[in-house]
Motif scaffolding. Structure first.
Motif, PDB file in Angstrom:
ATOM      1  N   TYR A  93       0.864  -1.175   0.000  1.00 56.19           N
ATOM      2  CA  TYR A  93       0.000   0.000   0.000  1.00 56.19           C
ATOM      3  C   TYR A  93       0.896   1.218   0.000  1.00 56.19           C
ATOM      4  O   TYR A  93       2.101   1.124   0.275  1.00 56.19           O
ATOM      5  N   GLY A  94       0.369   2.370  -0.323  1.00 61.14           N
ATOM      6  CA  GLY A  94       1.197   3.564  -0.389  1.00 61.14           C
ATOM      7  C   GLY A  94       2.275   3.407  -1.443  1.00 61.14           C
ATOM      8  O   GLY A  94       2.001   3.067  -2.596  1.00 61.14           O
ATOM      9  N   GLU A  95       3.529   3.590  -1.044  1.00 63.65           N
ATOM     10  CA  GLU A  95       4.646   3.568  -1.994  1.00 63.65           C
ATOM     11  C   GLU A  95       5.169   2.161  -2.280  1.00 63.65           C
ATOM     12  O   GLU A  95       6.121   2.001  -3.040  1.00 63.65           O
ATOM     13  N   ILE A 360     -11.048  -1.954   4.688  1.00 64.31           N
ATOM     14  CA  ILE A 360     -12.096  -1.109   5.252  1.00 64.31           C
ATOM     15  C   ILE A 360     -11.700   0.350   5.138  1.00 64.31           C
ATOM     16  O   ILE A 360     -12.525   1.215   4.841  1.00 64.31           O
ATOM     17  N   GLY A 361     -10.420   0.647   5.364  1.00 67.59           N
ATOM     18  CA  GLY A 361      -9.905   1.973   5.046  1.00 67.59           C
ATOM     19  C   GLY A 361      -9.897   2.982   6.172  1.00 67.59           C
ATOM     20  O   GLY A 361      -9.237   4.007   6.071  1.00 67.59           O
ATOM     21  N   SER A 362     -10.621   2.735   7.239  1.00 68.61           N
ATOM     22  CA  SER A 362     -10.732   3.748   8.289  1.00 68.61           C
ATOM     23  C   SER A 362      -9.433   3.938   9.063  1.00 68.61           C
ATOM     24  O   SER A 362      -9.259   4.942   9.745  1.00 68.61           O
ATOM     25  N   ASN A 363      -8.510   2.964   8.954  1.00 66.77           N
ATOM     26  CA  ASN A 363      -7.267   3.073   9.706  1.00 66.77           C
ATOM     27  C   ASN A 363      -6.138   3.704   8.891  1.00 66.77           C
ATOM     28  O   ASN A 363      -5.007   3.774   9.354  1.00 66.77           O
ATOM     29  N   LEU A 364      -6.427   4.144   7.664  1.00 62.90           N
ATOM     30  CA  LEU A 364      -5.381   4.718   6.823  1.00 62.90           C
ATOM     31  C   LEU A 364      -5.107   6.163   7.233  1.00 62.90           C
ATOM     32  O   LEU A 364      -6.048   6.939   7.440  1.00 62.90           O
ATOM     33  N   PRO A 365      -3.844   6.549   7.330  1.00 62.32           N
ATOM     34  CA  PRO A 365      -3.520   7.937   7.656  1.00 62.32           C
ATOM     35  C   PRO A 365      -4.114   8.895   6.623  1.00 62.32           C
ATOM     36  O   PRO A 365      -4.003   8.647   5.414  1.00 62.32           O
ATOM     37  N   GLN A 366      -4.730   9.979   7.079  1.00 65.30           N
ATOM     38  CA  GLN A 366      -5.366  10.920   6.177  1.00 65.30           C
ATOM     39  C   GLN A 366      -4.353  11.503   5.183  1.00 65.30           C
ATOM     40  O   GLN A 366      -4.671  11.733   4.018  1.00 65.30           O
ATOM     41  N   LYS A 367      -3.127  11.718   5.641  1.00 65.16           N
ATOM     42  CA  LYS A 367      -2.100  12.268   4.759  1.00 65.16           C
ATOM     43  C   LYS A 367      -1.844  11.336   3.594  1.00 65.16           C
ATOM     44  O   LYS A 367      -1.658  11.774   2.450  1.00 65.16           O
ATOM     45  N   LEU A 368      -1.819  10.018   3.871  1.00 64.49           N
ATOM     46  CA  LEU A 368      -1.580   9.025   2.819  1.00 64.49           C
ATOM     47  C   LEU A 368      -2.717   9.022   1.810  1.00 64.49           C
ATOM     48  O   LEU A 368      -2.498   9.040   0.590  1.00 64.49           O
TER      49      LEU A 368
END
Length: 374
Positions: A93-95, A360-368
């Motif tokens: 995920y992310g980079e 689910i997505g709720s735990n993803l950092p908002q910045k990411l």
């Protein structure tokens, strides 16, 4: 897509190849240049390619493969790569990573993961433009019951000798009329049947020309084609043959959620049409109609409950859902419920628990997450 419906469809379809928003965003500029090159060339380079030649057919896609290879090894100690201890990050995920951990389109035999994903991103646009787009444009509108009846009589009389009154197996020794699976609503049933056959036609084309070009859509299966209905959620204007109010294809990701709410017991319908433990053929129109029965039952139950119970209605709206629910809403809810089931069953912090929590997505950092929309 800037108003180009074909390019819009290409973007919708190719996104499903990695199903990894951060990976797709990173390669998107290069992908667009490559797609533009092949469209201007009328796909001649791809059409003249031998079936066993899986190399890149244009400079932009050579660059795209290099981008995928860089992502594949990103964050791994180079010494581990050189020693052969590690090859790369398939998921992430992310980079990091090139595929979503929840969904990975098929591995291409003889190719590395970056090579296989590049092949799909280069070839799928040809399949999407020359097979899927004409199919979507020629199929009857989901609300045109008479046109759908005519199509069923002329093209699918063998499969449906009695039209929507044809009986479909729903369990061991049990069958029900198709129209009865949808509460006796004729127009709803016709719309659902039309789209179930469309779904099947995308996966297994009946036209010879489309079958020939299907080789450029290798790796695009049920999950990919299901994505068209998700992408055109509550939008039957771009392609009138798609209508999520009456249909949304299902896939294995919805099963745990469906089991949690006991929808098979509630409807009396098994997806296989046989026993509960029988294998499920997701690319079959019959399976998709049985799954549609599940969605319809949950859709109507929820809509009725929202009418009668103000507190439930407020809870649905607070969750960001629009009433009345569409089949795509219900299917997505079942998938999210599947993730919740996984999080309850698996040890917290385990690989499967983390994958479900990211889904689910709720735990993803908002910045990411914000990076996706820059």
């Amino acid at each position: 897509a800037k108003g180009d419906p074909i390019l819009e469809l290409i973007l919708v379809g190719t996104y499903q190849a990695p199903d990894h928003p951060f990976c797709y965003r990173e390669i998107l500029p290069t992908l667009l240049r490559g797609v533009q090159f092949h469209r201007q060339d009328r796909y001649r380079r791809l059409l003249s390619t031998q079936a066993d030649d899986k190399s890149a057919r244009s400079k932009p896609f050579e660059e795209l493969q290099k981008q995928l290879e860089d992502r594949y090894v990103r964050g791994i100690d180079p010494e581990l790569i050189r020693s052969g201890v590690r090859k790369g990050n398939v998921y992430g995920y992310g980079e990091v990573g090139i595929y979503s951990a929840e969904h990975q389109t098929s591995v291409m035999p003889g190719l590395t993961h970056p090579e296989g994903l590049r092949w799909k991103l280069e070839h799928w646009p040809l399949w999407l433009e020359k097979v899927i787009y004409p199919l979507l444009c020629s199929w009857p509108a989901s609300t045109d019951s008479e046109a759908i009846r005519t199509m069923l009589e002329t093209r699918f009389s063998k499969e449906l000798p009695e039209g929507i009154n044809t009986k479909l197996p729903v369990g061991p020794g049990r069958s029900r009329k198709i129209v009865d699976l949808f509460g006796g609503d004729v127009d709803y049933a016709l719309s659902a049947v039309s789209q179930a056959f469309l779904f099947s036609e995308m996966l297994r084309p009946s036209l010879r020309e489309h079958r020939t070009l299907r080789q450029h859509g290798l790796g695009a299966g049920c999950f990919t084609v299901r994505g068209f209905w998700m992408a055109y959620h509550r939008n039957n204007k771009t392609f009138p043959c798609l209508d999520t109010a009456t249909f949304c294809p299902g896939f294995v990701g919805a099963l745990k959620g469906a089991a949690a709410v006991k929808v098979a017991q509630f409807t009396g319908v098994n997806l296989s049409g046989k026993g509960a433990d029988a294998s499920i053929s997701w690319n079959s129109w019959k399976t998709q109609l049985r799954f549609g029965c599940w969605l319809t039952a949950l859709q109507r139950h929820t809509n009725e409950a929202a009418k009668e119970d103000p507190s439930f209605r407020q809870a649905v709206k607070a969750a960001g859902l629009m009433l009345p629910l569409h089949c795509s809403d219900v299917e997505a809810d079942l998938c999210f419920m599947s993730r919740l089931v996984t999080m309850f069953r698996e040890p917290e912090g385990s690989a499967m628990w983390q994958s479900a929590s990211r889904g689910i997505g709720s735990n993803l950092p908002q910045k990411l997450v914000s990076e996706l929309f820059k």
